[in-house]
Motif scaffolding. Structure first.
Motif, mmCIF file in Angstrom:
data_model
loop_
_atom_site.group_PDB
_atom_site.id
_atom_site.type_symbol
_atom_site.label_atom_id
_atom_site.label_comp_id
_atom_site.label_asym_id
_atom_site.label_seq_id
_atom_site.Cartn_x
_atom_site.Cartn_y
_atom_site.Cartn_z
ATOM 1 N N PHE A 213 30.689 15.372 -17.741
ATOM 2 C CA PHE A 213 32.056 15.013 -18.138
ATOM 3 C C PHE A 213 32.421 15.722 -19.444
ATOM 4 C CE2 PHE A 213 30.835 11.579 -15.343
ATOM 5 C CZ PHE A 213 31.987 11.344 -14.609
ATOM 6 N N GLN A 214 33.614 16.311 -19.478
ATOM 7 C CA GLN A 214 34.004 17.100 -20.638
ATOM 8 C C GLN A 214 34.058 16.269 -21.917
ATOM 9 O OE1 GLN A 214 37.646 19.290 -20.117
ATOM 10 N NE2 GLN A 214 37.469 20.335 -22.077
ATOM 11 N N ALA A 215 34.541 15.044 -21.817
ATOM 12 C CA ALA A 215 34.644 14.192 -23.008
ATOM 13 C C ALA A 215 33.251 13.901 -23.585
ATOM 14 C CB ALA A 215 35.360 12.887 -22.674
ATOM 15 N N ILE A 216 32.282 13.657 -22.696
ATOM 16 C CA ILE A 216 30.914 13.413 -23.146
ATOM 17 C C ILE A 216 30.326 14.674 -23.770
ATOM 18 C CG2 ILE A 216 28.579 12.797 -22.429
ATOM 19 C CD1 ILE A 216 30.447 10.446 -22.415
ATOM 20 N N GLN A 217 30.576 15.814 -23.157
ATOM 21 C CA GLN A 217 30.097 17.080 -23.700
ATOM 22 C C GLN A 217 30.638 17.315 -25.111
ATOM 23 O OE1 GLN A 217 31.353 19.949 -20.786
ATOM 24 N NE2 GLN A 217 29.708 19.451 -19.342
ATOM 25 N N GLN A 218 31.919 17.004 -25.296
ATOM 26 C CA GLN A 218 32.526 17.179 -26.612
ATOM 27 C C GLN A 218 31.874 16.258 -27.643
ATOM 28 O OE1 GLN A 218 34.573 19.248 -27.916
ATOM 29 N NE2 GLN A 218 35.067 18.222 -29.850
#
Length: 334
Positions: A220-225
């Motif tokens: 998930f992009q939010a988690i990656q960020q």
């Protein structure tokens, strides 16, 4: 000292921590139980005397190599005063005083000629106390003190120690109360770096293992960020720890320790929050190991001065130097 020797010492220390810092030991320590087996294992390796001269019975390791063990112990949330003992032994040895066996801690005492008081002394009830009193350094036996037990958020002892009607004398020391506080801030900076490193590793592993909506959280992009921001704070805290070790090695405590502790404190707050966001509700439970780290990060952030206090110290130093000194200070780190 060669890098191979430093690696060998760290490997030995890591084996001790891995063998003795299990969940049962950490949970018991959180409610006040002294981890005797862990302490005995650490002391038997000689790690507590890493900074003491060979004449004093120690290993005489360089400060950078010896104090890298502080970060490592923090990675395992080791509930013992290893950092405090290493520093206290170092102070005694530098003052020409013998270093006793057992846990040690250090504190700057205030008060009248007949009554000495120190607040929030780490492990004050269990350790010999290297005390700074009116410019003199001495070793106090906790058995002759009135100790009011206290604890930080992680359950580590932080005691109020009072010495009544006791005539004390020690060796004159160039260490001041401000120096003592800065030394404490330096070791908390190193511990923050170690604790954040392990919290980051745990968050990364959890994000890879935890599956939500058919894919791992790490996709998930939010988690990656969030993980990228966490890794950045961890890297900065590691650099702050390196700066703190260098400050102790050179004796240039200020402004270097002020900068290092302030930045590490900021990293501790933001990093702990992200680690818990990644783990969700489970990270807050007593059954999960993350809380052993984040409770310490929250505590270490405030101990020996939080980022607001140390930013003020540095800001006042810059203001006193005047406008013409501002740019050289920024570019040279002076």
């Amino acid at each position: 000292m060669s890098d191979d020797v430093t690696i060998m010492i760290r490997d030995m220390a890591e084996r001790v921590f891995a063998d003795h810092c299990d969940r049962q030991v950490l949970a018991a320590a959180a409610v006040g139980q002294w981890p005797g087996a862990l302490w005995d294992a650490v002391e038997s390796t000689g790690l507590t005397l890493a900074l003491v001269s060979e004449e004093g019975g120690g290993a005489a390791l360089p400060i950078a190599a010896a104090l890298s063990l502080v970060d490592l112990a923090a990675e395992y949330a080791a509930p013992i005063p290893l950092a405090e003992t290493m520093i206290a032994a170092w102070l005694l040895d530098r003052a020409g005083l013998p270093v006793p066996a057992g846990p040690l801690t250090f504190a700057s005492f205030d008060g009248s000629a007949d009554t000495l008081v120190a607040a929030r002394v780490p492990w004050g009830r269990q350790a010999g106390i290297v005390a700074l009193v009116d410019g003199a350094l001495l070793l106090l036996d906790p058995e002759i003190a009135d100790v009011a037990p206290g604890a930080n958020v992680a359950g580590e002892p932080r005691d109020r120690v009072t010495i009544d009607d006791v005539a004390v004398s020690g060796v004159p020391s160039p260490i001041t109360a401000d120096d003592m506080r800065a030394i404490g801030a330096a070791i908390r900076t190193m511990q923050i770096a170690g604790g954040l490193k392990r919290a980051t590793d745990m968050a990364l592993q959890y994000a890879q293992d935890r599956v939500q909506f058919g894919k791992s959280l790490s996709k998930f992009q939010a988690i990656q960020q969030n993980l990228a921001v966490l890794a950045t704070h961890t890297a900065v805290a590691s650099m702050a720890a390196t700066m703190a070790r260098a400050a102790l090695a050179t004796g240039r405590l200020l402004p270097d320790v002020a900068i290092a502790k302030a930045r590490a404190g900021e990293a501790a707050g933001a990093g702990a929050a992200i680690a818990h966001q990644v783990h969700g509700a489970i990270g807050f439970t007593l059954e999960h190991d993350l809380q052993f780290l984040t409770k310490r990060l929250w505590s270490w952030r405030d101990e020996f001065g939080n980022e607001a206090e140390w930013n003020l110290v540095y800001g006042q130093r810059i203001a006193r130097a005047g406008a013409d000194a501002l740019w050289p200070a920024i570019t040279a780190g002076a």
